[in-house]
Write a protein that holds these residues in place. Sequence first.
Motif, PDB file in Angstrom:
ATOM      1  N   VAL A 141     -33.603-148.212 -13.562  1.00  0.00           N
ATOM      2  CA  VAL A 141     -33.876-148.683 -12.196  1.00  0.00           C
ATOM      3  C   VAL A 141     -35.348-148.538 -11.870  1.00  0.00           C
ATOM      4  N   ARG A 142     -35.956-147.423 -12.270  1.00  0.00           N
ATOM      5  CA  ARG A 142     -37.388-147.202 -12.044  1.00  0.00           C
ATOM      6  C   ARG A 142     -38.227-148.289 -12.724  1.00  0.00           C
ATOM      7  N   MET A 181     -41.182-134.790  -7.939  1.00  0.00           N
ATOM      8  CA  MET A 181     -41.060-136.161  -8.427  1.00  0.00           C
ATOM      9  C   MET A 181     -42.266-137.032  -8.080  1.00  0.00           C
ATOM     10  N   ARG A 182     -43.183-136.554  -7.248  1.00  0.00           N
ATOM     11  CA  ARG A 182     -44.407-137.327  -6.957  1.00  0.00           C
ATOM     12  C   ARG A 182     -45.358-137.347  -8.142  1.00  0.00           C
ATOM     13  N   ARG A 183     -45.221-136.368  -8.983  1.00  0.00           N
ATOM     14  CA  ARG A 183     -46.104-136.303 -10.145  1.00  0.00           C
ATOM     15  C   ARG A 183     -45.525-137.154 -11.276  1.00  0.00           C
ATOM     16  N   PRO A 184     -46.366-137.933 -11.947  1.00  0.00           N
ATOM     17  CA  PRO A 184     -45.840-138.837 -12.978  1.00  0.00           C
ATOM     18  C   PRO A 184     -45.205-138.111 -14.165  1.00  0.00           C
ATOM     19  N   TRP A 185     -45.634-136.914 -14.474  1.00  0.00           N
ATOM     20  CA  TRP A 185     -45.071-136.193 -15.609  1.00  0.00           C
ATOM     21  C   TRP A 185     -43.662-135.685 -15.324  1.00  0.00           C
ATOM     22  N   ALA A 186     -43.249-135.658 -14.059  1.00  0.00           N
ATOM     23  CA  ALA A 186     -41.930-135.129 -13.716  1.00  0.00           C
ATOM     24  C   ALA A 186     -40.817-135.986 -14.324  1.00  0.00           C
ATOM     25  N   GLU A 227     -42.119-147.101  -4.581  1.00  0.00           N
ATOM     26  CA  GLU A 227     -42.380-145.845  -5.274  1.00  0.00           C
ATOM     27  C   GLU A 227     -41.621-144.696  -4.628  1.00  0.00           C
ATOM     28  N   ARG A 228     -41.582-144.693  -3.324  1.00  0.00           N
ATOM     29  CA  ARG A 228     -40.846-143.645  -2.611  1.00  0.00           C
ATOM     30  C   ARG A 228     -39.345-143.744  -2.883  1.00  0.00           C
ATOM     31  N   ALA A 229     -38.828-144.960  -2.917  1.00  0.00           N
ATOM     32  CA  ALA A 229     -37.401-145.151  -3.196  1.00  0.00           C
ATOM     33  C   ALA A 229     -37.054-144.655  -4.594  1.00  0.00           C
ATOM     34  N   VAL A 230     -37.911-144.927  -5.549  1.00  0.00           N
ATOM     35  CA  VAL A 230     -37.650-144.500  -6.928  1.00  0.00           C
ATOM     36  C   VAL A 230     -37.762-142.985  -7.043  1.00  0.00           C
ATOM     37  N   ARG A 231     -38.734-142.388  -6.353  1.00  0.00           N
ATOM     38  CA  ARG A 231     -38.841-140.928  -6.350  1.00  0.00           C
ATOM     39  C   ARG A 231     -37.585-140.296  -5.759  1.00  0.00           C
ATOM     40  N   GLY A 232     -37.069-140.902  -4.700  1.00  0.00           N
ATOM     41  CA  GLY A 232     -35.838-140.400  -4.096  1.00  0.00           C
ATOM     42  C   GLY A 232     -34.657-140.485  -5.041  1.00  0.00           C
TER      43      GLY A 232
END
Length: 151
Positions: free
Chosen positions: A145-146, A102-107, A48-53
């Motif tokens: 990718v996500r 980007m931690r928020r799902p709506w982002a 999850e952190r990699a995808v947020r990045g």
Amino acid sequence: MTGPERDPQGTEFPPTDPPTAEQSAVDEPAVDQPGPDQPRRSGLRDPERAVRGLGAGTLALEALVLVLAIQPIRVVGGDLGGAAIGAVVALAVVAILLAGMMRRPWAWHAGTVLQGLLLLSGLLHWSLFALGVIFALVWAYALHVRRVILG
């Protein structure tokens, strides 16, 4: 190693035969295939952190390119008016804000809307439409990718 294994004192160990296919199938479960109740592992420590990045990096790069593109568009492209410059700056600010959220799902959904707004800004100048197409493709790849990593 090419020869027999040795411990630190120099004692040789007899070579061991690799397990047969029947033994390995019985002794160990397959590591590559997750069970029906287990999620598929991506190999990342924190997927999850990699995808947020990835999403934050994509949006930050988009903001940087938008701000840096103002002057070349004015010089080469001609009539980039105040409304178009304001739209570019506003889109860059929104991209930076979304990159931080980007931690928020709506982002992720808001990032998709941002790509659509950049495409619509192409009505103000054709080069903004070209940037919109490029970054829409990059954003689509980030969403792909996500989906692949997180399932």
